[in-house]
Design a protein around this motif. Structure first.
Motif, PDB file in Angstrom:
ATOM      1  N   GLU A  89       0.870  -1.276  -0.051  1.00 12.66           N
ATOM      2  CA  GLU A  89       0.113   0.203  -0.152  1.00 12.66           C
ATOM      3  C   GLU A  89       0.843   1.309  -0.154  1.00 12.66           C
ATOM      4  O   GLU A  89       0.587   2.068  -0.917  1.00 12.66           O
ATOM      5  CB  GLU A  89      -0.982   0.058   1.193  1.00 12.66           C
ATOM      6  N   VAL A  90       2.023   1.047   0.906  1.00 11.12           N
ATOM      7  CA  VAL A  90       2.692   2.302   0.872  1.00 11.12           C
ATOM      8  C   VAL A  90       3.632   2.682  -0.516  1.00 11.12           C
ATOM      9  O   VAL A  90       3.541   3.751  -0.865  1.00 11.12           O
ATOM     10  CB  VAL A  90       3.640   2.302   2.109  1.00 11.12           C
ATOM     11  N   CYS A  91       4.256   1.638  -1.021  1.00 10.96           N
ATOM     12  CA  CYS A  91       4.698   1.670  -1.970  1.00 10.96           C
ATOM     13  C   CYS A  91       3.861   2.422  -3.169  1.00 10.96           C
ATOM     14  O   CYS A  91       4.441   3.163  -4.015  1.00 10.96           O
ATOM     15  CB  CYS A  91       5.319   0.581  -2.638  1.00 10.96           C
ATOM     16  N   ARG A  92       2.677   1.748  -3.473  1.00 11.55           N
ATOM     17  CA  ARG A  92       1.680   2.412  -4.657  1.00 11.55           C
ATOM     18  C   ARG A  92       1.281   3.666  -4.235  1.00 11.55           C
ATOM     19  O   ARG A  92       1.257   4.573  -5.262  1.00 11.55           O
ATOM     20  CB  ARG A  92       0.441   1.488  -4.538  1.00 11.55           C
ATOM     21  N   LEU A  93       1.090   3.803  -3.146  1.00  7.53           N
ATOM     22  CA  LEU A  93       0.766   5.559  -2.587  1.00  7.53           C
ATOM     23  C   LEU A  93       1.956   6.317  -2.839  1.00  7.53           C
ATOM     24  O   LEU A  93       1.523   7.318  -3.432  1.00  7.53           O
ATOM     25  CB  LEU A  93       0.360   5.449  -1.118  1.00  7.53           C
ATOM     26  N   LEU A  94       3.057   6.039  -2.664  1.00  4.91           N
ATOM     27  CA  LEU A  94       4.308   7.071  -2.749  1.00  4.91           C
ATOM     28  C   LEU A  94       5.032   6.870  -3.999  1.00  4.91           C
ATOM     29  O   LEU A  94       5.703   7.525  -4.329  1.00  4.91           O
ATOM     30  CB  LEU A  94       5.158   6.859  -1.546  1.00  4.91           C
ATOM     31  N   HIS A  95       4.318   5.931  -4.696  1.00  3.89           N
ATOM     32  CA  HIS A  95       5.011   5.392  -6.310  1.00  3.89           C
ATOM     33  C   HIS A  95       6.564   5.374  -6.114  1.00  3.89           C
ATOM     34  O   HIS A  95       7.377   5.926  -6.664  1.00  3.89           O
ATOM     35  CB  HIS A  95       4.947   6.655  -7.335  1.00  3.89           C
ATOM     36  N   ILE A  96       6.844   4.454  -4.985  1.00  4.36           N
ATOM     37  CA  ILE A  96       8.403   4.203  -4.756  1.00  4.36           C
ATOM     38  C   ILE A  96       8.543   2.698  -4.820  1.00  4.36           C
ATOM     39  O   ILE A  96       7.564   1.745  -4.545  1.00  4.36           O
ATOM     40  CB  ILE A  96       8.783   4.674  -3.279  1.00  4.36           C
ATOM     41  N   SER A  97       9.660   2.095  -4.796  1.00  6.61           N
ATOM     42  CA  SER A  97      10.097   0.659  -4.896  1.00  6.61           C
ATOM     43  C   SER A  97       9.999   0.227  -3.461  1.00  6.61           C
ATOM     44  O   SER A  97      10.376   0.947  -2.582  1.00  6.61           O
ATOM     45  CB  SER A  97      11.538   0.461  -5.789  1.00  6.61           C
ATOM     46  N   LYS A  98      10.357  -1.122  -3.470  1.00  2.00           N
ATOM     47  CA  LYS A  98      10.152  -1.717  -2.068  1.00  2.00           C
ATOM     48  C   LYS A  98      11.548  -1.295  -1.360  1.00  2.00           C
ATOM     49  O   LYS A  98      11.880  -1.378  -0.440  1.00  2.00           O
ATOM     50  CB  LYS A  98      10.341  -3.294  -2.392  1.00  2.00           C
ATOM     51  N   ARG A  99      12.638  -1.341  -2.346  1.00  2.00           N
ATOM     52  CA  ARG A  99      14.087  -0.864  -1.744  1.00  2.00           C
ATOM     53  C   ARG A  99      13.914   0.433  -1.463  1.00  2.00           C
ATOM     54  O   ARG A  99      14.753   0.790  -0.249  1.00  2.00           O
ATOM     55  CB  ARG A  99      15.118  -0.966  -3.062  1.00  2.00           C
ATOM     56  N   THR A 100      13.356   1.381  -1.897  1.00  2.00           N
ATOM     57  CA  THR A 100      13.331   2.758  -1.383  1.00  2.00           C
ATOM     58  C   THR A 100      12.480   2.900  -0.154  1.00  2.00           C
ATOM     59  O   THR A 100      12.945   3.598   0.958  1.00  2.00           O
ATOM     60  CB  THR A 100      12.660   3.712  -2.460  1.00  2.00           C
ATOM     61  N   LEU A 101      11.376   2.266  -0.003  1.00  2.00           N
ATOM     62  CA  LEU A 101      10.826   1.985   1.165  1.00  2.00           C
ATOM     63  C   LEU A 101      11.668   1.304   2.217  1.00  2.00           C
ATOM     64  O   LEU A 101      11.672   1.870   3.314  1.00  2.00           O
ATOM     65  CB  LEU A 101       9.575   1.162   1.082  1.00  2.00           C
ATOM     66  N   GLN A 102      12.587   0.408   2.035  1.00  2.00           N
ATOM     67  CA  GLN A 102      13.323  -0.132   3.225  1.00  2.00           C
ATOM     68  C   GLN A 102      14.435   0.938   3.562  1.00  2.00           C
ATOM     69  O   GLN A 102      14.719   0.997   4.701  1.00  2.00           O
ATOM     70  CB  GLN A 102      14.031  -1.434   2.294  1.00  2.00           C
ATOM     71  N   TYR A 103      14.873   1.685   2.584  1.00  2.00           N
ATOM     72  CA  TYR A 103      15.634   2.772   2.903  1.00  2.00           C
ATOM     73  C   TYR A 103      14.936   3.726   3.880  1.00  2.00           C
ATOM     74  O   TYR A 103      15.746   4.177   4.892  1.00  2.00           O
ATOM     75  CB  TYR A 103      16.175   3.512   1.754  1.00  2.00           C
ATOM     76  N   LEU A 104      13.851   4.126   3.552  1.00  2.00           N
ATOM     77  CA  LEU A 104      13.086   5.114   4.654  1.00  2.00           C
ATOM     78  C   LEU A 104      12.811   4.434   5.840  1.00  2.00           C
ATOM     79  O   LEU A 104      13.063   4.991   6.943  1.00  2.00           O
ATOM     80  CB  LEU A 104      11.665   5.201   3.851  1.00  2.00           C
ATOM     81  N   ARG A 105      12.886   3.080   6.021  1.00  2.00           N
ATOM     82  CA  ARG A 105      12.617   2.452   7.382  1.00  2.00           C
ATOM     83  C   ARG A 105      13.967   2.532   8.074  1.00  2.00           C
ATOM     84  O   ARG A 105      14.036   3.132   9.203  1.00  2.00           O
ATOM     85  CB  ARG A 105      12.246   1.036   7.041  1.00  2.00           C
ATOM     86  N   THR A 106      15.143   2.151   7.231  1.00  2.00           N
ATOM     87  CA  THR A 106      16.489   1.839   7.919  1.00  2.00           C
ATOM     88  C   THR A 106      17.112   3.204   8.408  1.00  2.00           C
ATOM     89  O   THR A 106      17.678   3.425   9.421  1.00  2.00           O
ATOM     90  CB  THR A 106      17.293   1.269   7.244  1.00  2.00           C
ATOM     91  N   SER A 107      16.716   4.174   7.796  1.00  2.00           N
ATOM     92  CA  SER A 107      16.977   5.409   7.809  1.00  2.00           C
ATOM     93  C   SER A 107      16.303   6.359   8.998  1.00  2.00           C
ATOM     94  O   SER A 107      16.727   7.513   9.307  1.00  2.00           O
ATOM     95  CB  SER A 107      17.265   6.407   6.384  1.00  2.00           C
ATOM     96  N   GLY A 108      15.389   5.730   9.500  1.00  2.00           N
ATOM     97  CA  GLY A 108      14.386   6.432  10.271  1.00  2.00           C
ATOM     98  C   GLY A 108      13.459   7.167   9.821  1.00  2.00           C
ATOM     99  O   GLY A 108      12.849   8.245  10.652  1.00  2.00           O
ATOM    100  N   LYS A 109      13.355   7.825   8.692  1.00  2.00           N
ATOM    101  CA  LYS A 109      12.533   8.542   7.910  1.00  2.00           C
ATOM    102  C   LYS A 109      11.025   8.306   8.069  1.00  2.00           C
ATOM    103  O   LYS A 109      10.141   9.084   7.917  1.00  2.00           O
ATOM    104  CB  LYS A 109      13.030   9.012   6.686  1.00  2.00           C
ATOM    105  N   LEU A 110      10.748   7.007   8.182  1.00  2.00           N
ATOM    106  CA  LEU A 110       9.334   6.660   8.171  1.00  2.00           C
ATOM    107  C   LEU A 110       9.360   5.453   9.379  1.00  2.00           C
ATOM    108  O   LEU A 110       9.707   4.330   9.077  1.00  2.00           O
ATOM    109  CB  LEU A 110       9.161   5.693   6.858  1.00  2.00           C
TER     110      LEU A 110
END
Length: 55
Positions: free
Chosen positions: A5-26
């Motif tokens: 759902e988040v990838c579709r909403l933000l138009h990002i890849s799973k890898r970008t979402l992983q980066y947002l998690r590990t960097s503490g941005k999300l």
């Protein structure tokens, strides 16, 4: 919200979402092996990036 759902909403890849998690941005929570996100956290990230890029 889950990863898909988040990838579709933000138009990002799973890898970008992983980066947002590990960097503490999300912030996220895990249940079993799945990550879940609060809609308000996703919206805050979106709003912050729109404000930063436009202003």
């Amino acid at each position: 919200m889950d990863n898909i759902e988040v990838c579709r909403l933000l138009h990002i890849s799973k890898r970008t979402l992983q980066y947002l998690r590990t960097s503490g941005k999300l912030p996220y929570s895990t249940l079993g092996n799945k990550c879940y996100y609060k809609p308000e956290d996703v919206r805050a990230l979106l709003d912050k990036n729109l404000t930063t890029n436009c202003g």
